[in-house]
Design a protein around this motif. Structure first.
Motif, PDB file in Angstrom:
ATOM      1  N   TYR A  50      -7.808  52.476  20.691  1.00 47.48           N
ATOM      2  CA  TYR A  50      -7.448  53.652  21.472  1.00 47.48           C
ATOM      3  C   TYR A  50      -6.467  53.269  22.573  1.00 47.48           C
ATOM      4  O   TYR A  50      -6.605  52.216  23.195  1.00 47.48           O
ATOM      5  CB  TYR A  50      -8.670  54.246  22.190  1.00 47.48           C
ATOM      6  N   ASN A  51      -5.502  54.137  22.853  1.00 45.23           N
ATOM      7  CA  ASN A  51      -4.737  54.048  24.087  1.00 45.23           C
ATOM      8  C   ASN A  51      -5.631  54.594  25.198  1.00 45.23           C
ATOM      9  O   ASN A  51      -6.648  55.225  24.920  1.00 45.23           O
ATOM     10  CB  ASN A  51      -3.450  54.880  23.982  1.00 45.23           C
ATOM     11  N   ASN A  53      -5.427  57.121  27.278  1.00 40.07           N
ATOM     12  CA  ASN A  53      -5.673  58.567  27.250  1.00 40.07           C
ATOM     13  C   ASN A  53      -6.622  58.945  26.111  1.00 40.07           C
ATOM     14  O   ASN A  53      -7.454  59.838  26.253  1.00 40.07           O
ATOM     15  CB  ASN A  53      -4.361  59.351  27.146  1.00 40.07           C
ATOM     16  N   GLN A  54      -6.544  58.243  24.991  1.00 41.42           N
ATOM     17  CA  GLN A  54      -7.452  58.497  23.882  1.00 41.42           C
ATOM     18  C   GLN A  54      -8.880  58.042  24.217  1.00 41.42           C
ATOM     19  O   GLN A  54      -9.847  58.678  23.806  1.00 41.42           O
ATOM     20  CB  GLN A  54      -6.967  57.788  22.612  1.00 41.42           C
ATOM     21  N   THR A  55      -8.998  56.938  24.957  1.00 38.43           N
ATOM     22  CA  THR A  55     -10.310  56.449  25.382  1.00 38.43           C
ATOM     23  C   THR A  55     -10.993  57.476  26.272  1.00 38.43           C
ATOM     24  O   THR A  55     -12.177  57.785  26.095  1.00 38.43           O
ATOM     25  CB  THR A  55     -10.175  55.112  26.143  1.00 38.43           C
ATOM     26  N   ALA A  58     -11.993  60.558  24.121  1.00 35.18           N
ATOM     27  CA  ALA A  58     -13.153  60.261  23.276  1.00 35.18           C
ATOM     28  C   ALA A  58     -14.438  60.221  24.103  1.00 35.18           C
ATOM     29  O   ALA A  58     -15.484  60.707  23.669  1.00 35.18           O
ATOM     30  CB  ALA A  58     -12.952  58.931  22.546  1.00 35.18           C
TER      31      ALA A  58
END
Length: 72
Positions: A50-51, A53-55, A58
């Motif tokens: 994950y980047n 922002n994705q972390t 999520a």
């Protein structure tokens, strides 16, 4: 841009190959049976890159699914 892992390089993230995916699936299944309250999060817990922002997204989605929606 990332480069493919080569023998001798440090492993910072999981390598998603057939063998490691099998181990991950078994860990999740075992945990669901033995300790169902455990939540897997972040790139290590979800076995996914994950980047940042994705972390964060999520994590917010997991919190919504596991905590907020059960309060309503």
């Amino acid at each position: 841009m990332s480069e493919a892992w080569k023998h001798g390089m440090n492993l910072y993230y999981s390598i998603n190959n057939k063998c490691n995916k099998m181990f991950y699936t078994k860990y999740v299944e075992l945990t669901e049976k033995k300790i169902p309250s455990v939540l897997f999060g972040s790139c290590l817990g979800q076995y996914h890159y994950y980047n940042m922002n994705q972390t964060i997204m999520a994590t917010l989605q997991t919190a919504e699914r596991e905590f907020v929606s059960k309060l309503v």
